[in-house]
Design a protein around this motif. Structure first.
Motif, PDB file in Angstrom:
ATOM      1  N   PRO A  75     -11.636  13.712   2.963  1.00  0.00           N
ATOM      2  CA  PRO A  75     -10.325  13.652   2.311  1.00  0.00           C
ATOM      3  C   PRO A  75      -9.284  14.551   2.980  1.00  0.00           C
ATOM      4  O   PRO A  75      -9.614  15.555   3.597  1.00  0.00           O
ATOM      5  N   ILE A 111     -11.803   3.608 -10.187  1.00  0.00           N
ATOM      6  CA  ILE A 111     -11.913   4.263  -8.888  1.00  0.00           C
ATOM      7  C   ILE A 111     -11.829   3.163  -7.845  1.00  0.00           C
ATOM      8  O   ILE A 111     -12.646   2.236  -7.841  1.00  0.00           O
ATOM      9  N   ASP A 125      -9.567   7.995  -4.998  1.00  0.00           N
ATOM     10  CA  ASP A 125      -8.326   7.326  -5.365  1.00  0.00           C
ATOM     11  C   ASP A 125      -8.595   6.581  -6.664  1.00  0.00           C
ATOM     12  O   ASP A 125      -9.519   5.754  -6.733  1.00  0.00           O
ATOM     13  N   THR A 174       0.845  -1.184   0.000  1.00  0.00           N
ATOM     14  CA  THR A 174       0.000   0.000   0.000  1.00  0.00           C
ATOM     15  C   THR A 174       0.884   1.238   0.000  1.00  0.00           C
ATOM     16  O   THR A 174       2.010   1.206   0.498  1.00  0.00           O
ATOM     17  N   GLY A 186     -12.642  12.719  -1.639  1.00  0.00           N
ATOM     18  CA  GLY A 186     -11.391  12.458  -2.329  1.00  0.00           C
ATOM     19  C   GLY A 186     -11.510  11.114  -3.023  1.00  0.00           C
ATOM     20  O   GLY A 186     -12.037  10.153  -2.444  1.00  0.00           O
ATOM     21  N   ALA A 209       3.039  12.929  -1.783  1.00  0.00           N
ATOM     22  CA  ALA A 209       2.015  13.491  -2.664  1.00  0.00           C
ATOM     23  C   ALA A 209       2.699  14.140  -3.859  1.00  0.00           C
ATOM     24  O   ALA A 209       3.513  15.045  -3.699  1.00  0.00           O
ATOM     25  N   GLU A 234     -11.212   3.862  -4.350  1.00  0.00           N
ATOM     26  CA  GLU A 234     -11.608   4.294  -3.010  1.00  0.00           C
ATOM     27  C   GLU A 234     -12.205   5.689  -3.087  1.00  0.00           C
ATOM     28  O   GLU A 234     -11.758   6.523  -3.869  1.00  0.00           O
ATOM     29  N   ASN A 257     -13.119   8.743  -0.402  1.00  0.00           N
ATOM     30  CA  ASN A 257     -12.938   9.203   0.972  1.00  0.00           C
ATOM     31  C   ASN A 257     -13.853  10.393   1.228  1.00  0.00           C
ATOM     32  O   ASN A 257     -13.686  11.445   0.622  1.00  0.00           O
ATOM     33  N   ASN A 287       0.292   5.362   0.756  1.00  0.00           N
ATOM     34  CA  ASN A 287      -0.500   6.550   1.007  1.00  0.00           C
ATOM     35  C   ASN A 287       0.264   7.478   1.934  1.00  0.00           C
ATOM     36  O   ASN A 287       1.308   7.115   2.473  1.00  0.00           O
TER      37      ASN A 287
END
Length: 127
Positions: free
Chosen positions: A93, A86, A73, A33, A71, A42, A88, A90, A35
Motif C-alpha cells: 500500500p 472490500i 479499498d 476510476t 491497504g 487523499a 481491492e 493492496n 486513485n
C-alpha cells in the motif's frame, strides 16, 4: 489532468468531447476510476468511519495468511441499510497518502507500521 483514451472514452459515454461545455450545475465524469496515481486526492475520514467497517477490514486482513501489511479499498454506501464492500486489497500500500492527505487529519502510519513489524523498536525508544 492527463487527457488519455480513458478520459476521452468516459466523456464519449456521456455524449461529450474535449471541446464540450457541460450544462451549468451538471456532473461530468472525466474517469470512472479515482486513485492517487490518476490525480485523485487523499481525504482522511478515519474518525468518521463506523467501527463495524473497521472491524470488517481487520477481519479480512486476518483471513489472509501471511499478510502483514496491506491497504484495503472499501466502498462505503451512503445508505446505512447497504453493506460496505472490500473491492481491492493492496499488499504494497501507498502510505504517504495518510501522512500527507489533501484534506483531513495527517496520520503517522510509518511509525505504527514499524512498531508492529519490529516491536523491539518501541522498547528501545522507551515507549
Amino acid at each position: 489532468l492527463i487527457v488519455d483514451d480513458a478520459v476521452r472514452a468516459t466523456l464519449a459515454d456521456q455524449g461529450l468531447g474535449l471541446d464540450s461545455v457541460p450544462p451549468a450545475g451538471s456532473l461530468t465524469w472525466l474517469r470512472y476510476t479515482s486513485n492517487i496515481s490518476l490525480s485523485g486526492e487523499a481525504i482522511d475520514k478515519t474518525d468518521l468511519i463506523d467501527q463495524s467497517i473497521k472491524d470488517l477490514v481487520e477481519q479480512a486482513n486476518r483471513a489472509i495468511p501471511g499478510l502483514r501489511l496491506a491497504g484495503f479499498d472499501v466502498l462505503i454506501p451512503e445508505d446505512p441499510s447497504q453493506k460496505p464492500a472490500i473491492i481491492e486489497i493492496n499488499s504494497s500500500p501507498m502510505l504517504t497518502m495518510h501522512v500527507y492527505p489533501w484534506e483531513g487529519q495527517p496520520r503517522n502510519v510509518y511509525d505504527a507500521v514499524l512498531d508492529v513489524m519490529f516491536p523491539m523498536t518501541m522498547a528501545a525508544a522507551g515507549a
